[in-house]
Design a protein around this motif. Structure first.
Motif, PDB file in Angstrom:
ATOM      1  N   ARG A 172      -5.272   0.815  -1.687  1.00 42.16           N
ATOM      2  CA  ARG A 172      -4.293   1.674  -2.383  1.00 42.16           C
ATOM      3  C   ARG A 172      -2.874   1.399  -1.887  1.00 42.16           C
ATOM      4  O   ARG A 172      -1.939   1.234  -2.692  1.00 42.16           O
ATOM      5  N   GLU A 173      -2.694   1.337  -0.574  1.00 40.97           N
ATOM      6  CA  GLU A 173      -1.354   1.108  -0.037  1.00 40.97           C
ATOM      7  C   GLU A 173      -0.889  -0.328  -0.282  1.00 40.97           C
ATOM      8  O   GLU A 173       0.303  -0.571  -0.504  1.00 40.97           O
ATOM      9  N   LEU A 174      -1.810  -1.270  -0.275  1.00 44.27           N
ATOM     10  CA  LEU A 174      -1.461  -2.656  -0.562  1.00 44.27           C
ATOM     11  C   LEU A 174      -0.904  -2.780  -1.976  1.00 44.27           C
ATOM     12  O   LEU A 174       0.048  -3.529  -2.232  1.00 44.27           O
ATOM     13  N   THR A 175      -1.471  -2.016  -2.892  1.00 41.31           N
ATOM     14  CA  THR A 175      -0.983  -2.012  -4.272  1.00 41.31           C
ATOM     15  C   THR A 175       0.335  -1.262  -4.390  1.00 41.31           C
ATOM     16  O   THR A 175       1.267  -1.717  -5.070  1.00 41.31           O
ATOM     17  N   ALA A 176       0.435  -0.126  -3.696  1.00 39.24           N
ATOM     18  CA  ALA A 176       1.623   0.723  -3.817  1.00 39.24           C
ATOM     19  C   ALA A 176       2.854   0.124  -3.141  1.00 39.24           C
ATOM     20  O   ALA A 176       3.987   0.326  -3.613  1.00 39.24           O
ATOM     21  N   GLN A 177       2.655  -0.609  -2.063  1.00 41.01           N
ATOM     22  CA  GLN A 177       3.782  -1.066  -1.258  1.00 41.01           C
ATOM     23  C   GLN A 177       4.192  -2.509  -1.539  1.00 41.01           C
ATOM     24  O   GLN A 177       5.034  -3.064  -0.835  1.00 41.01           O
ATOM     25  N   THR A 178       3.602  -3.126  -2.567  1.00 38.54           N
ATOM     26  CA  THR A 178       3.968  -4.499  -2.920  1.00 38.54           C
ATOM     27  C   THR A 178       4.300  -4.599  -4.397  1.00 38.54           C
ATOM     28  O   THR A 178       3.895  -3.754  -5.194  1.00 38.54           O
ATOM     29  N   CYS A 179       5.017  -5.637  -4.746  1.00 38.02           N
ATOM     30  CA  CYS A 179       5.362  -5.925  -6.144  1.00 38.02           C
ATOM     31  C   CYS A 179       5.289  -7.430  -6.331  1.00 38.02           C
ATOM     32  O   CYS A 179       5.882  -8.190  -5.548  1.00 38.02           O
ATOM     33  N   PHE A 180       4.564  -7.877  -7.348  1.00 42.08           N
ATOM     34  CA  PHE A 180       4.313  -9.303  -7.564  1.00 42.08           C
ATOM     35  C   PHE A 180       4.739  -9.754  -8.958  1.00 42.08           C
ATOM     36  O   PHE A 180       4.843  -8.954  -9.883  1.00 42.08           O
ATOM     37  N   GLY A 181       4.937 -11.069  -9.082  1.00 39.02           N
ATOM     38  CA  GLY A 181       5.100 -11.687 -10.394  1.00 39.02           C
ATOM     39  C   GLY A 181       6.523 -12.064 -10.716  1.00 39.02           C
ATOM     40  O   GLY A 181       7.487 -11.540 -10.151  1.00 39.02           O
ATOM     41  N   ALA A 182       6.658 -13.002 -11.634  1.00 43.47           N
ATOM     42  CA  ALA A 182       7.967 -13.473 -12.072  1.00 43.47           C
ATOM     43  C   ALA A 182       8.787 -12.310 -12.611  1.00 43.47           C
ATOM     44  O   ALA A 182       8.330 -11.551 -13.452  1.00 43.47           O
ATOM     45  N   THR A 190      16.696  -0.768  -1.262  1.00 44.26           N
ATOM     46  CA  THR A 190      16.385  -1.328   0.047  1.00 44.26           C
ATOM     47  C   THR A 190      17.660  -1.850   0.679  1.00 44.26           C
ATOM     48  O   THR A 190      18.395  -2.626   0.071  1.00 44.26           O
ATOM     49  N   GLU A 191      17.932  -1.428   1.887  1.00 39.63           N
ATOM     50  CA  GLU A 191      19.111  -1.904   2.600  1.00 39.63           C
ATOM     51  C   GLU A 191      18.697  -2.956   3.619  1.00 39.63           C
ATOM     52  O   GLU A 191      17.699  -2.802   4.311  1.00 39.63           O
ATOM     53  N   ASP A 192      19.484  -4.029   3.674  1.00 37.57           N
ATOM     54  CA  ASP A 192      19.197  -5.094   4.622  1.00 37.57           C
ATOM     55  C   ASP A 192      20.481  -5.880   4.852  1.00 37.57           C
ATOM     56  O   ASP A 192      21.266  -6.082   3.920  1.00 37.57           O
ATOM     57  N   ALA A 193      20.666  -6.328   6.081  1.00 38.48           N
ATOM     58  CA  ALA A 193      21.887  -7.054   6.424  1.00 38.48           C
ATOM     59  C   ALA A 193      22.079  -8.307   5.572  1.00 38.48           C
ATOM     60  O   ALA A 193      23.209  -8.702   5.283  1.00 38.48           O
ATOM     61  N   GLN A 216      15.153  -7.685  -6.030  1.00 36.13           N
ATOM     62  CA  GLN A 216      13.913  -8.385  -5.702  1.00 36.13           C
ATOM     63  C   GLN A 216      13.613  -8.455  -4.210  1.00 36.13           C
ATOM     64  O   GLN A 216      12.556  -8.948  -3.821  1.00 36.13           O
ATOM     65  N   LEU A 217      14.501  -7.946  -3.368  1.00 37.18           N
ATOM     66  CA  LEU A 217      14.225  -7.973  -1.936  1.00 37.18           C
ATOM     67  C   LEU A 217      12.954  -7.183  -1.640  1.00 37.18           C
ATOM     68  O   LEU A 217      12.784  -6.061  -2.117  1.00 37.18           O
ATOM     69  N   GLY A 218      12.063  -7.778  -0.865  1.00 37.20           N
ATOM     70  CA  GLY A 218      10.819  -7.096  -0.521  1.00 37.20           C
ATOM     71  C   GLY A 218       9.750  -7.204  -1.591  1.00 37.20           C
ATOM     72  O   GLY A 218       8.781  -6.451  -1.584  1.00 37.20           O
ATOM     73  N   THR A 219       9.911  -8.169  -2.523  1.00 40.68           N
ATOM     74  CA  THR A 219       8.890  -8.412  -3.537  1.00 40.68           C
ATOM     75  C   THR A 219       8.335  -9.822  -3.353  1.00 40.68           C
ATOM     76  O   THR A 219       8.876 -10.622  -2.591  1.00 40.68           O
ATOM     77  N   SER A 220       7.259 -10.116  -4.069  1.00 37.34           N
ATOM     78  CA  SER A 220       6.593 -11.416  -3.956  1.00 37.34           C
ATOM     79  C   SER A 220       6.535 -12.077  -5.325  1.00 37.34           C
ATOM     80  O   SER A 220       6.542 -11.393  -6.355  1.00 37.34           O
ATOM     81  N   GLY A 221       6.439 -13.397  -5.336  1.00 34.00           N
ATOM     82  CA  GLY A 221       6.365 -14.127  -6.586  1.00 34.00           C
ATOM     83  C   GLY A 221       4.963 -14.167  -7.153  1.00 34.00           C
ATOM     84  O   GLY A 221       4.098 -13.362  -6.804  1.00 34.00           O
ATOM     85  N   GLY A 222       4.736 -15.103  -8.047  1.00 31.43           N
ATOM     86  CA  GLY A 222       3.414 -15.280  -8.634  1.00 31.43           C
ATOM     87  C   GLY A 222       2.722 -16.475  -8.007  1.00 31.43           C
ATOM     88  O   GLY A 222       2.965 -16.833  -6.857  1.00 31.43           O
ATOM     89  N   GLY A 223       1.837 -17.112  -8.781  1.00 23.60           N
ATOM     90  CA  GLY A 223       1.150 -18.308  -8.294  1.00 23.60           C
ATOM     91  C   GLY A 223       0.349 -18.031  -7.037  1.00 23.60           C
ATOM     92  O   GLY A 223      -0.476 -17.124  -6.994  1.00 23.60           O
ATOM     93  N   HIS A 312       9.847 -10.641   3.621  1.00 18.13           N
ATOM     94  CA  HIS A 312       8.589 -10.482   4.344  1.00 18.13           C
ATOM     95  C   HIS A 312       8.656  -9.286   5.285  1.00 18.13           C
ATOM     96  O   HIS A 312       7.725  -8.475   5.357  1.00 18.13           O
ATOM     97  N   HIS A 313       9.753  -9.179   6.014  1.00 15.29           N
ATOM     98  CA  HIS A 313       9.888  -8.085   6.970  1.00 15.29           C
ATOM     99  C   HIS A 313       9.876  -6.733   6.274  1.00 15.29           C
ATOM    100  O   HIS A 313       9.297  -5.763   6.782  1.00 15.29           O
ATOM    101  N   GLN A 314      10.486  -6.650   5.093  1.00 18.33           N
ATOM    102  CA  GLN A 314      10.471  -5.385   4.341  1.00 18.33           C
ATOM    103  C   GLN A 314       9.055  -5.034   3.903  1.00 18.33           C
ATOM    104  O   GLN A 314       8.622  -3.880   4.003  1.00 18.33           O
ATOM    105  N   ILE A 315       8.318  -6.020   3.407  1.00 22.25           N
ATOM    106  CA  ILE A 315       6.934  -5.788   2.967  1.00 22.25           C
ATOM    107  C   ILE A 315       6.081  -5.322   4.145  1.00 22.25           C
ATOM    108  O   ILE A 315       5.327  -4.341   4.047  1.00 22.25           O
ATOM    109  N   HIS A 316       6.211  -5.993   5.268  1.00 25.35           N
ATOM    110  CA  HIS A 316       5.402  -5.655   6.445  1.00 25.35           C
ATOM    111  C   HIS A 316       5.786  -4.278   6.984  1.00 25.35           C
ATOM    112  O   HIS A 316       4.907  -3.500   7.384  1.00 25.35           O
ATOM    113  N   ARG A 317       7.088  -3.989   6.997  1.00 23.63           N
ATOM    114  CA  ARG A 317       7.529  -2.686   7.484  1.00 23.63           C
ATOM    115  C   ARG A 317       6.923  -1.556   6.662  1.00 23.63           C
ATOM    116  O   ARG A 317       6.416  -0.567   7.214  1.00 23.63           O
ATOM    117  N   ARG A 318       6.953  -1.712   5.325  1.00 22.54           N
ATOM    118  CA  ARG A 318       6.411  -0.661   4.459  1.00 22.54           C
ATOM    119  C   ARG A 318       4.914  -0.459   4.692  1.00 22.54           C
ATOM    120  O   ARG A 318       4.423   0.669   4.781  1.00 22.54           O
TER     121      ARG A 318
END
Length: 469
Positions: A172-182, A190-193, A216-223, A312-318
């Protein structure tokens, strides 16, 4: 019968190069072949383009042929007749297309040396799994479209028993805390330096990309991009500061998203304009690092790399926060990037397109597939490989072939047999589409030492198996 009228656009559509050859060809055809149809005239011009020397004695076409030969001499930077040497690891299972691409790369005038990793397969320009050292030159397609594509492994303090006991929560959290696809974006701000980097203001081509970078910060692509929970086994003494044993791990694979793709497209076009090469090597066009264009790309590439790391760090932090976990150790590395390094006593520009840095003592991650283990490795600093190793198992089938030959039922059977839960994904990323990771690792024992492994258990990928945007 209407007189022939040709346009530059029509000639460019059949491959005529920009420049005086187009106007000379239009003038000659409209004078000497004025009663021909456009289709017939273009067919004649196509034949002249293919073999201009054959038309040097033709009264009507010799000027066109001569201009084409002049243009070709002016445009094409010739490749070396004798290639620079390069090492091949795992030669027995590297496809011919990848070898041909590498053979072109080591004939570039700027090439110093190279290496081909055991997971190599055909790509664009430099093959995936190709390593190339150049002198004062950076090749945008030697990095690839997904600049800074990288691995990140977080080892956390959760008991491994929870992966089964609370599997529903992990999923459930893996789905909620990630975003995938083109084109995927993250709705929460999201704030980041990295988003405050001055290049977003100073470099014109990056200004219009800032909004996309924010979204798109903290998201993942496809493939083949993924985020997954699994079991980490640390086998012995290591630089992670962890006792040998079994841990819960979070592993992700993705890059710089639309930001990197746009940077790659822009500077690849510019490189091809500034560095015209023969057709078989045109994707290997380079930018000189002592010129403005090369310096711009270098700066933009490094920003894209920093952006990929921050994502990556944003995804892992969440996810670590959502699972009430604590970070114990982390290993991460780029595998689509360029570095300035010293090899054989000289500074060279080392392109690793789908290759893991493996300098002496350098840690990295080499993943398998959604069911096969990945490996935590320590580089041995092997000179022949330019301090590099594979970036994964490497594809055995193209995406289209995998979709045609692997059914979803077969994929589900494989997942069930290995005890892996998949969220999203598709047959194009099925384990059967990849080489055997253990064979790949066996082909590079001289390049890395294995200090641990990661076994996927709950895997999240793009819902439709789409490629990166």
């Amino acid at each position: 019968m209407p007189r022939l009228r040709l346009t530059g656009k029509a000639l460019r559509s059949i491959g005529y190069p920009e420049g005086p050859a187009i106007s000379v060809a239009i003038t000659a055809m409209e004078k000497e072949f004025k009663h021909h149809s456009e289709k017939a005239a273009l067919e004649i011009l196509k034949q002249v383009l293919q073999d201009p020397m054959a038309y040097l004695a033709d009264d009507g076409l010799r000027k066109v042929a001569g201009k084409l030969m002049e243009t070709k001499e002016e445009q094409d930077i010739p490749l070396k007749e004798i290639p620079v040497p390069y090492e091949i690891y795992g030669a027995g299972f590297i496809e011919t297309g990848a070898l041909q691409q590498m053979n072109n790369a080591v004939r570039l005038p700027v090439a110093v040396t190279g290496a081909l990793m055991p997971d190599a397969h055909q790509g664009y320009g430099l093959p995936i799994g190709g390593v190339l050292a150049t002198r004062n030159a950076v090749i945008p397609y030697g990095v690839g479209v997904d600049i800074g594509c990288r691995m990140c492994l977080s080892i956390v303090d959760l008991p491994i028993a929870l992966l089964e006991k609370e599997a529903a929560r992990f999923r459930r959290e893996l789905t909620a805390q990630t975003c995938f696809g083109a084109g995927g974006t993250w709705s929460a701000k999201t704030e980041d330096a990295v988003l405050e980097h001055s290049l977003f203001r100073e470099l014109p081509m990056l200004r219009h990309l800032h909004k996309k970078a924010v979204e798109q910060l903290g998201t993942s692509g496809g493939g083949n991009h993924f985020v997954e929970w699994g079991i980490v086994q640390i086998t012995g003494a290591n630089e992670l500061g962890l006792p040998a044993g079994t841990y819960t791990g979070l592993l992700s694979h993705s890059g710089s998203r639309g930001l990197g793709a746009q940077i790659a497209a822009h500077y690849t076009r510019l490189a091809r304009e500034l560095c015209p090469l023969p057709k078989e090597a045109q994707h290997l066009a380079w930018l000189e690092l002592d010129k403005a264009a090369g310096q711009e790309y270098w700066a933009a590439m490094n920003l894209a790399g920093d952006y990929a790391s921050a994502s990556h760090h944003q995804i892992h932090r969440r996810l670590i926060k959502a699972m009430d976990a604590r970070l114990l150790a982390r290993v991460e590395n780029h595998h689509n990037f360029v570095w300035k390094e010293i090899h054989n006593g000289q500074e060279v520009i080392v392109h690793r397109k789908g290759a893991t840095p493996a300098g002496k003592g350098v840690l990295g991650i080499i993943p398998g597939s959604m069911t096969a283990p990945g490996y935590i490795v320590k580089g041995r600093g092997e000179a022949g490989s330019l301090h590099s190793a594979s970036h994964g198992a490497g594809r055995l089938m193209s995406r289209s072939r995998a979709i045609q030959s692997i059914t979803r039922h077969e994929l589900q059977q494989q997942l069930k047999a290995q005890g892996v839960t998949l969220v999203g994904g598709g047959p194009d990323e099925a384990p059967m589409a990849y080489k055997n990771i253990n064979e790949v690792m066996a082909a590079q024992t001289g390049l890395v030492d294995v200090i641990g492994r990661f076994q996927p258990k709950i895997v999240r990928m793009a819902d439709d198996g789409s490629k990166e945007d």
